[in-house]
Design a protein around this motif. Structure first.
Motif, PDB file in Angstrom:
ATOM      1  N   MET A   1       0.835  -1.196   0.000  1.00 31.07           N
ATOM      2  CA  MET A   1       0.000   0.000   0.000  1.00 31.07           C
ATOM      3  C   MET A   1       0.880   1.260   0.000  1.00 31.07           C
ATOM      4  N   PRO A   2       0.428   2.346  -0.639  1.00 31.28           N
ATOM      5  CA  PRO A   2       1.238   3.560  -0.682  1.00 31.28           C
ATOM      6  C   PRO A   2       1.317   4.217   0.690  1.00 31.28           C
ATOM      7  N   HIS A   3       2.447   4.873   0.937  1.00 29.18           N
ATOM      8  CA  HIS A   3       2.614   5.563   2.209  1.00 29.18           C
ATOM      9  C   HIS A   3       2.709   7.070   2.014  1.00 29.18           C
ATOM     10  N   THR A   4       2.784   7.514   0.775  1.00 30.90           N
ATOM     11  CA  THR A   4       2.788   8.938   0.469  1.00 30.90           C
ATOM     12  C   THR A   4       1.844   9.187  -0.693  1.00 30.90           C
ATOM     13  N   TYR A   5       1.333  10.388  -0.771  1.00 30.61           N
ATOM     14  CA  TYR A   5       0.391  10.746  -1.838  1.00 30.61           C
ATOM     15  C   TYR A   5       0.873  12.007  -2.533  1.00 30.61           C
ATOM     16  N   SER A   6       0.620  12.089  -3.819  1.00 28.74           N
ATOM     17  CA  SER A   6       1.082  13.235  -4.598  1.00 28.74           C
ATOM     18  C   SER A   6       0.370  14.508  -4.148  1.00 28.74           C
ATOM     19  N   ASP A   7       1.044  15.637  -4.323  1.00 29.51           N
ATOM     20  CA  ASP A   7       0.459  16.923  -3.936  1.00 29.51           C
ATOM     21  C   ASP A   7      -0.835  17.180  -4.693  1.00 29.51           C
ATOM     22  N   GLU A   8      -0.865  16.776  -5.964  1.00 33.38           N
ATOM     23  CA  GLU A   8      -2.062  16.998  -6.787  1.00 33.38           C
ATOM     24  C   GLU A   8      -3.241  16.205  -6.231  1.00 33.38           C
ATOM     25  N   PHE A   9      -2.981  14.956  -5.856  1.00 36.94           N
ATOM     26  CA  PHE A   9      -4.044  14.120  -5.308  1.00 36.94           C
ATOM     27  C   PHE A   9      -4.533  14.666  -3.974  1.00 36.94           C
ATOM     28  N   VAL A  10      -3.608  15.064  -3.107  1.00 34.92           N
ATOM     29  CA  VAL A  10      -3.976  15.587  -1.791  1.00 34.92           C
ATOM     30  C   VAL A  10      -4.845  16.828  -1.938  1.00 34.92           C
ATOM     31  N   ALA A  11      -4.481  17.716  -2.852  1.00 32.24           N
ATOM     32  CA  ALA A  11      -5.276  18.930  -3.078  1.00 32.24           C
ATOM     33  C   ALA A  11      -6.677  18.567  -3.562  1.00 32.24           C
ATOM     34  N   TRP A  12      -6.765  17.577  -4.446  1.00 31.68           N
ATOM     35  CA  TRP A  12      -8.078  17.159  -4.977  1.00 31.68           C
ATOM     36  C   TRP A  12      -8.943  16.536  -3.885  1.00 31.68           C
ATOM     37  N   VAL A  13      -8.362  15.609  -3.142  1.00 32.47           N
ATOM     38  CA  VAL A  13      -9.177  14.871  -2.179  1.00 32.47           C
ATOM     39  C   VAL A  13      -9.607  15.769  -1.023  1.00 32.47           C
TER      40      VAL A  13
ATOM     41  N   LEU B   1      -9.740  10.490   6.745  1.00 31.07           N
ATOM     42  CA  LEU B   1      -8.943  10.963   5.601  1.00 31.07           C
ATOM     43  C   LEU B   1      -7.628  11.584   6.058  1.00 31.07           C
ATOM     44  N   GLU B   2      -7.691  12.471   7.035  1.00 30.56           N
ATOM     45  CA  GLU B   2      -6.475  13.145   7.476  1.00 30.56           C
ATOM     46  C   GLU B   2      -5.485  12.150   8.081  1.00 30.56           C
ATOM     47  N   HIS B   3      -5.990  11.136   8.760  1.00 26.30           N
ATOM     48  CA  HIS B   3      -5.098  10.113   9.316  1.00 26.30           C
ATOM     49  C   HIS B   3      -4.400   9.362   8.185  1.00 26.30           C
ATOM     50  N   ILE B   4      -5.149   9.019   7.148  1.00 30.55           N
ATOM     51  CA  ILE B   4      -4.566   8.283   6.023  1.00 30.55           C
ATOM     52  C   ILE B   4      -3.537   9.141   5.293  1.00 30.55           C
ATOM     53  N   LEU B   5      -3.853  10.412   5.075  1.00 25.86           N
ATOM     54  CA  LEU B   5      -2.917  11.284   4.371  1.00 25.86           C
ATOM     55  C   LEU B   5      -1.624  11.460   5.167  1.00 25.86           C
ATOM     56  N   GLU B   6      -1.739  11.471   6.496  1.00 24.94           N
ATOM     57  CA  GLU B   6      -0.549  11.659   7.331  1.00 24.94           C
ATOM     58  C   GLU B   6       0.260  10.376   7.488  1.00 24.94           C
ATOM     59  N   HIS B   7      -0.435   9.246   7.637  1.00 25.99           N
ATOM     60  CA  HIS B   7       0.253   7.991   7.942  1.00 25.99           C
ATOM     61  C   HIS B   7       0.282   6.998   6.778  1.00 25.99           C
ATOM     62  N   GLY B   8      -0.420   7.302   5.705  1.00 30.13           N
ATOM     63  CA  GLY B   8      -0.428   6.418   4.541  1.00 30.13           C
ATOM     64  C   GLY B   8      -1.570   5.430   4.533  1.00 30.13           C
TER      65      GLY B   8
ATOM     66  N   TYR C   1      -6.812   0.235   5.516  1.00 24.33           N
ATOM     67  CA  TYR C   1      -7.303   0.969   4.357  1.00 24.33           C
ATOM     68  C   TYR C   1      -6.296   2.028   3.923  1.00 24.33           C
ATOM     69  N   ALA C   2      -6.159   2.182   2.617  1.00 20.06           N
ATOM     70  CA  ALA C   2      -5.338   3.250   2.048  1.00 20.06           C
ATOM     71  C   ALA C   2      -6.102   3.801   0.843  1.00 20.06           C
ATOM     72  N   LEU C   3      -5.597   4.881   0.278  1.00 23.09           N
ATOM     73  CA  LEU C   3      -6.260   5.512  -0.868  1.00 23.09           C
ATOM     74  C   LEU C   3      -5.462   5.245  -2.141  1.00 23.09           C
ATOM     75  N   LEU C   4      -6.167   5.068  -3.234  1.00 23.27           N
ATOM     76  CA  LEU C   4      -5.512   4.955  -4.528  1.00 23.27           C
ATOM     77  C   LEU C   4      -5.198   6.371  -4.997  1.00 23.27           C
ATOM     78  N   ASP C   5      -3.924   6.641  -5.213  1.00 24.08           N
ATOM     79  CA  ASP C   5      -3.487   7.992  -5.594  1.00 24.08           C
ATOM     80  C   ASP C   5      -3.912   8.267  -7.031  1.00 24.08           C
ATOM     81  N   GLN C   6      -5.206   8.485  -7.181  1.00 22.16           N
ATOM     82  CA  GLN C   6      -5.776   8.661  -8.514  1.00 22.16           C
ATOM     83  C   GLN C   6      -6.972   9.593  -8.434  1.00 22.16           C
TER      84      GLN C   6
END
Length: 240
Positions: A1-13, A26-33, A77-82
């Motif tokens: 599973m990804p542990h970092t997310y792109s800036d573009e994805f973070v701004a969108w989500v 969401l904020e927990h996932i963005l911080e911890h992956g 759970y993690a997010l698909l960086d898409q």
């Protein structure tokens, strides 16, 4: 599973609309992956998948895997960086305290399923038809919600998650189900079934004790004793 997310994805989500519980997840996932069921429980969620479901409702792709943490098997759970260009970007609407209180008052502060009386803190305002099936109306309507105690809400969540209606997503099938229309339902999750739920509280508790004693004398469980005596009860009532 990804542990970092792109800036573009973070701004969108972060630009999407979420319920308060989904925002914390969401904020927990963005911080911890990622986030585990145990971590969601630590945030105070009795039913963690609901927070994840809120993320999915807004169009975020969530990936899940089963992991073992401290000897316990649980979901992570993690997010698909898409970026999902087709996402509505609108999750569940936040229900105001006034809306919830009006709903509870309308139902006499009773759970719509078991009939138990509860305080506002013990009740949850639940969509009659799951949000992922029908969404929210443009203007929230009290009739589209019902109060449930925590126990009945968990039971409904489990039943809905395992219901065959997730494929066709037929709103009318949901409205004919116990978990949406307990007073007029015709099925439970597509199964020809009827259920009686009774909660005895306060000075009514002795009735359960009497039922338990009668069932014990007959050597059967309480629910079986009740089923066996229903016809006799109805016949006695009809002759009055």
């Amino acid at each position: 599973m990804p542990h970092t997310y792109s800036d573009e994805f973070v701004a969108w989500v972060r630009g999407l609309q979420f319920s308060r519980r989904a925002q914390r997840a969401l904020e927990h996932i963005l911080e911890h992956g990622s986030v585990t069921t145990a971590e969601l429980n630590g945030m105070g969620y009795d039913h963690p998948p609901r927070a994840i479901g809120d993320l999915r409702d807004a169009g975020v792709t969530v990936v899940k895997e089963m992991v073992t943490v401290d000897g316990r098997r649980m979901a992570r759970y993690a997010l698909l960086d898409q970026i999902n260009a087709n996402a509505s970007g609108i999750g569940r609407k936040t229900l105001s305290k006034r809306f919830r209180e009006d709903l509870y008052d309308m139902h006499g502060h009773k759970c719509a399923i078991c009939g138990g009386s509860y305080t506002s803190r013990e009740l949850q305002a639940d969509h009659r038809v799951p949000f992922r099936i029908a969404g929210d109306s443009r203007e929230l309507l009290l009739d589209e919600f019902m109060p449930l105690c925590a126990s009945c809400n968990r039971a409904k969540s489990w039943t809905c998650e395992n219901c065959p209606n997730w494929e066709p997503r037929d709103k009318h099938m949901c409205t004919a189900c116990l978990w949406a229309s307990p007073d007029t339902y015709g099925h439970i999750a597509g199964t020809e079934e009827r259920r009686i739920a009774v909660t005895l509280q306060g000075d009514q508790v002795h009735l359960h004790d009497r039922l338990s004693a009668a069932a014990a004398a007959a050597g059967v469980p309480v629910d079986e004793w009740v089923r066996e005596n229903l016809e006799l009860l109805l016949e006695n009532n009809e002759t009055k």
